[in-house]
Design a protein around this motif. Structure first.
Motif, PDB file in Angstrom:
ATOM      1  N   PRO A 218       1.019  -1.822  -0.135  1.00 37.91           N
ATOM      2  CA  PRO A 218       0.011   0.154   0.071  1.00 37.91           C
ATOM      3  C   PRO A 218       0.899   1.051   0.070  1.00 37.91           C
ATOM      4  CG  PRO A 218       0.269  -1.311   2.035  1.00 37.91           C
ATOM      5  CD  PRO A 218       0.252  -2.227   1.124  1.00 37.91           C
ATOM      6  N   ILE A 219       0.944   1.331  -1.244  1.00 39.19           N
ATOM      7  CA  ILE A 219       1.620   4.190  -1.091  1.00 39.19           C
ATOM      8  C   ILE A 219       0.111   4.363   0.069  1.00 39.19           C
ATOM      9  CG2 ILE A 219       2.539   4.834  -2.351  1.00 39.19           C
ATOM     10  CD1 ILE A 219       2.353   3.366  -4.989  1.00 39.19           C
ATOM     11  N   PRO A 220       1.649   4.985   0.287  1.00 41.57           N
ATOM     12  CA  PRO A 220       0.844   6.220   1.258  1.00 41.57           C
ATOM     13  C   PRO A 220       0.221   7.153   1.058  1.00 41.57           C
ATOM     14  CG  PRO A 220       2.987   5.888   2.264  1.00 41.57           C
ATOM     15  CD  PRO A 220       3.528   5.123   0.645  1.00 41.57           C
TER      16      PRO A 220
ATOM     17  N   ALA B 247      10.569  11.655   7.565  1.00 39.65           N
ATOM     18  CA  ALA B 247      11.282  10.129   6.857  1.00 39.65           C
ATOM     19  C   ALA B 247      12.198   9.929   7.901  1.00 39.65           C
ATOM     20  CB  ALA B 247      11.863  10.560   5.482  1.00 39.65           C
ATOM     21  N   ILE B 248      12.580   8.433   8.342  1.00 41.46           N
ATOM     22  CA  ILE B 248      13.782   8.194   8.955  1.00 41.46           C
ATOM     23  C   ILE B 248      14.519   7.164   8.179  1.00 41.46           C
ATOM     24  CG2 ILE B 248      14.661   7.527  11.573  1.00 41.46           C
ATOM     25  CD1 ILE B 248      13.611  10.120  11.637  1.00 41.46           C
ATOM     26  N   LYS B 249      15.737   7.365   7.695  1.00 47.00           N
ATOM     27  CA  LYS B 249      16.419   5.736   7.300  1.00 47.00           C
ATOM     28  C   LYS B 249      16.742   5.004   7.873  1.00 47.00           C
ATOM     29  CE  LYS B 249      20.589   8.147   6.653  1.00 47.00           C
ATOM     30  NZ  LYS B 249      21.513   8.263   5.474  1.00 47.00           N
ATOM     31  N   TYR B 250      16.941   4.410   8.375  1.00 48.47           N
ATOM     32  CA  TYR B 250      16.675   2.651   9.059  1.00 48.47           C
ATOM     33  C   TYR B 250      17.705   1.239   8.430  1.00 48.47           C
ATOM     34  CZ  TYR B 250      16.004  -0.221  13.409  1.00 48.47           C
ATOM     35  OH  TYR B 250      16.448  -1.414  14.075  1.00 48.47           O
TER      36      TYR B 250
ATOM     37  N   TYR C 183       4.519   3.824   7.702  1.00 45.50           N
ATOM     38  CA  TYR C 183       5.103   3.269   6.390  1.00 45.50           C
ATOM     39  C   TYR C 183       6.397   2.854   6.856  1.00 45.50           C
ATOM     40  CZ  TYR C 183      -0.101   4.191   4.587  1.00 45.50           C
ATOM     41  OH  TYR C 183      -1.323   4.138   3.865  1.00 45.50           O
ATOM     42  N   VAL C 184       6.926   1.994   5.979  1.00 41.95           N
ATOM     43  CA  VAL C 184       8.270   1.959   6.569  1.00 41.95           C
ATOM     44  C   VAL C 184       8.472   1.299   4.258  1.00 41.95           C
ATOM     45  CG1 VAL C 184      10.068   0.047   6.280  1.00 41.95           C
ATOM     46  CG2 VAL C 184       8.346   0.793   8.517  1.00 41.95           C
TER      47      VAL C 184
ATOM     48  N   GLN D 282       2.997  -1.230   5.180  1.00 40.79           N
ATOM     49  CA  GLN D 282       1.691  -0.280   6.669  1.00 40.79           C
ATOM     50  C   GLN D 282       1.944  -0.294   8.215  1.00 40.79           C
ATOM     51  OE1 GLN D 282      -1.874   1.453   6.120  1.00 40.79           O
ATOM     52  NE2 GLN D 282      -2.002   3.162   6.728  1.00 40.79           N
ATOM     53  N   SER D 283       2.586  -0.372   9.091  1.00 45.18           N
ATOM     54  CA  SER D 283       2.944  -0.715  10.453  1.00 45.18           C
ATOM     55  C   SER D 283       1.427   0.282  10.843  1.00 45.18           C
ATOM     56  CB  SER D 283       4.066  -0.893  10.824  1.00 45.18           C
ATOM     57  OG  SER D 283       4.141  -0.932  11.846  1.00 45.18           O
TER      58      SER D 283
END
Length: 565
Positions: A293-295, A303-306, A326-327, A337-338
């Motif tokens: 699923p796209i936001p 936005a966070i880089k992990y 979202y991830v 989607q979490s």
């Protein structure tokens, strides 16, 4: 004699290449497009493998002494070399690792015909033995009394762990400080007479059909050259593909590319497309054929880089303020989607979200809420923590009389070591005037997430009051760029530098192609972390077109160079 030692690394290797020279890594298996990534650049910069007898990559500049992890991207798939040294990572897969021989580490030849030790040789070895590093072993395994045992003393002596409750994360940490010589060590935790390992930390297989945790201790840097931030060099680039003018977007560096998502164009044109930008080739392309699923379209999100993933949280469009999560997995091109649980933050916009990798947590601070009928407006100064291991939100309850910043939104939150630096932002509107801040606060996680106001003690020339600016860490220092002042027409294009050690603000001298002032642009670092790229933004009625505005600044000859897109 010392004359037989290499002047670069302190080792005897008359017939061998010095270990601090360029490192060559090989891939001996199938693959058309193979790229090498490593921990020396936080797996953010790729080295293309060149065909020789095998596919090879030469790493320049030379790697620092110590242990380094690396991995290969083979035709879009992450792989490791099964015949090289292997270590488990935090993503359920493997990395390879290598050791670069540290400076001043003497490898003694044990043959009988070795020359007698000189006084200088003896002193050399004594200095090495004294070169112990203070290392913190930690785990979030929850038990009242825990011990750690390891290969540093051949698994002889259990060491009791200290136990501390992290109020901001609502969980316990168990830890101990060790003094270890540079090297690689395996260890395990002892709980109620049972040996266990922490699966969230790097592991290796042992001889008992189980796993041990592993840590690498690097040697101290013997030569440190402090960076000079008195001069900043801007460079402007042209993107090959035309792209709509946009602001309130995010740009996240993964590998040697940037992922650009969302933003607001002209009018109420909110975006949810995902682009990849290669800053070296200036190529911009749309990411197609994604899964999951796209936001919804949005701007002013986080936005966070992990690792190889990007975490997206919140934002807004003309219909609603989001509090979804979202991830995006950059390797599998999959959206997930979490739905975290616990004490979720209320919907708000222009809050800050920061990754605390040492605590495997996200910190959410501040923000602004306005109801659809404009009857309710509110800014926040509360703290929420998302535990990435449990996906549980918690609210950090400070004492009613505890020191804390005034409520704000559109501020910057920049992590440097165990501290979060909060600068600027705006308060609630007062008619046609919205008060802005130019204060500087730190949230110190080494002291149970306590606030400290640096404004009364900081020196030099601080930035003027602003919001919608950039806050970035380069070389352990804080940089503030651009933003908007208290009036809508007051758009800023200045750059300031803050030294966390001396608490001094300076305004570097800017060279090169100076960007047009802007606010709500996006930025991220690339390469060694001393290079910042800036894209897009807003100036009054002008929204910048990425085709025309792509800049960066980076470290060059101990000075700072800035590129802007």
């Amino acid at each position: 004699m010392l004359s037989n030692y290499c002047k670069q690394c302190g080792n005897r290797h008359e017939d061998q290449e010095c270990a601090v020279n360029s490192t060559v890594i090989e891939w001996k298996y199938e693959g058309n497009l193979v790229t090498l990534y490593g921990s020396w650049s936080h797996f953010q910069v790729g080295y293309p493998m060149v065909k020789s007898n095998f596919l090879q990559a030469e790493i320049n500049p030379p790697l620092p002494p110590g242990y380094h992890q690396y991995k290969f991207n083979v035709d879009g798939v992450w792989k490791h070399d099964p015949n090289a040294d292997v270590i488990y990572n935090n993503f359920g897969t493997h990395n390879n690792w290598l050791e670069v021989v540290p400076r001043k580490l003497i490898q003694v030849d044990s043959s009988d015909d070795q020359e007698p030790n000189s006084d200088e040789d003896v002193q050399f070895r004594q200095n090495y033995k004294q070169d112990l590093m203070k290392v913190k072993v930690r785990t979030y395994l929850d038990w009242n009394e825990m011990f750690v045992m390891g290969s540093w003393d051949e698994w002889k002596q259990p060491i009791k762990l200290n136990r501390k409750f992290l109020g901001f994360a609502k969980k316990y940490i168990n830890y101990a400080y060790l003094h270890l010589a540079p090297g690689s060590y395996q260890y395990k935790f002892l709980i109620a007479g049972q040996y266990v390992y922490d699966e969230t930390l790097p592991t290796v297989d042992n001889n008992f059909q189980s796993k041990n945790n592993i840590l690498h201790v690097n040697r101290k840097q013997l030569h440190y050259h402090p960076q000079n931030y008195d001069n900043v060099y801007f460079t402007q680039y042209q993107i090959q593909k035309k792209y709509e003018r946009i602001h309130g977007l995010t740009m996240t560096g993964i590998g040697n590319e940037f992922y650009i998502f969302g933003g607001r164009g002209t009018g109420h044109n909110f975006k949810n497309d995902l682009h990849i930008l290669n800053p070296r080739t200036k190529e911009l392309r749309v990411v197609e054929d994604t899964k999951g699923p796209i936001p919804d379209p949005r701007a002013f999100h986080n936005a966070i880089k992990y690792g190889n993933k990007i975490i997206y949280y919140g934002g807004l469009n003309s219909d609603k303020v989001f509090d979804d999560y979202y991830v995006y997995n950059t390797t599998s091109k999959t959206w997930i989607q979490s739905k975290p649980k616990g004490q979720l933050p209320s919907p708000r916009e222009k809050a800050s979200l920061t990754l605390l990798s040492n605590y495997q947590s996200l910190i959410y601070f501040g923000g602004y809420y306005c109801s659809h009928d404009l009857e309710v407006q509110k800014t926040y100064n509360d703290i929420y923590c998302l535990d990435l291991t449990t996906m549980m939100w918690t609210h950090y309850d400070l004492d009613e009389h505890a020191l804390k910043p005034p409520p704000r939104s559109a501020h910057s939150a920049t992590q440097i070591k165990d501290k979060l630096y909060i600068f600027g932002g705006q308060s609630l509107p007062e008619g046609h005037y919205t008060p802005n801040f130019n204060d500087l606060w730190i949230l110190d996680f080494s002291k149970e997430a306590s606030w400290a106001n640096l404004t009364p003690v900081m020196k030099g020339e601080p930035p003027s009051s602003r919001h919608g600016h950039l806050g970035s860490a380069l070389g352990g220092h804080l940089f503030i760029y651009g933003g908007r002042g208290e009036h809508s027409s007051d758009i800023l294009g200045d750059l300031y530098h803050f030294n966390p050690d001396t608490l001094v603000w300076t305004k570097p001298k800017i060279h090169g192609t100076i960007p047009i002032p802007r606010c709500y642009c996006a930025a991220d670092t690339m390469g060694s972390g001393n290079e910042l790229w800036i894209i897009g933004g807003h100036k009054g009625n002008m929204i910048f077109n990425q085709q025309q505005q792509f800049y960066s600044f980076l470290q060059k000859s101990n000075s700072c160079l800035c590129h802007v897109i």
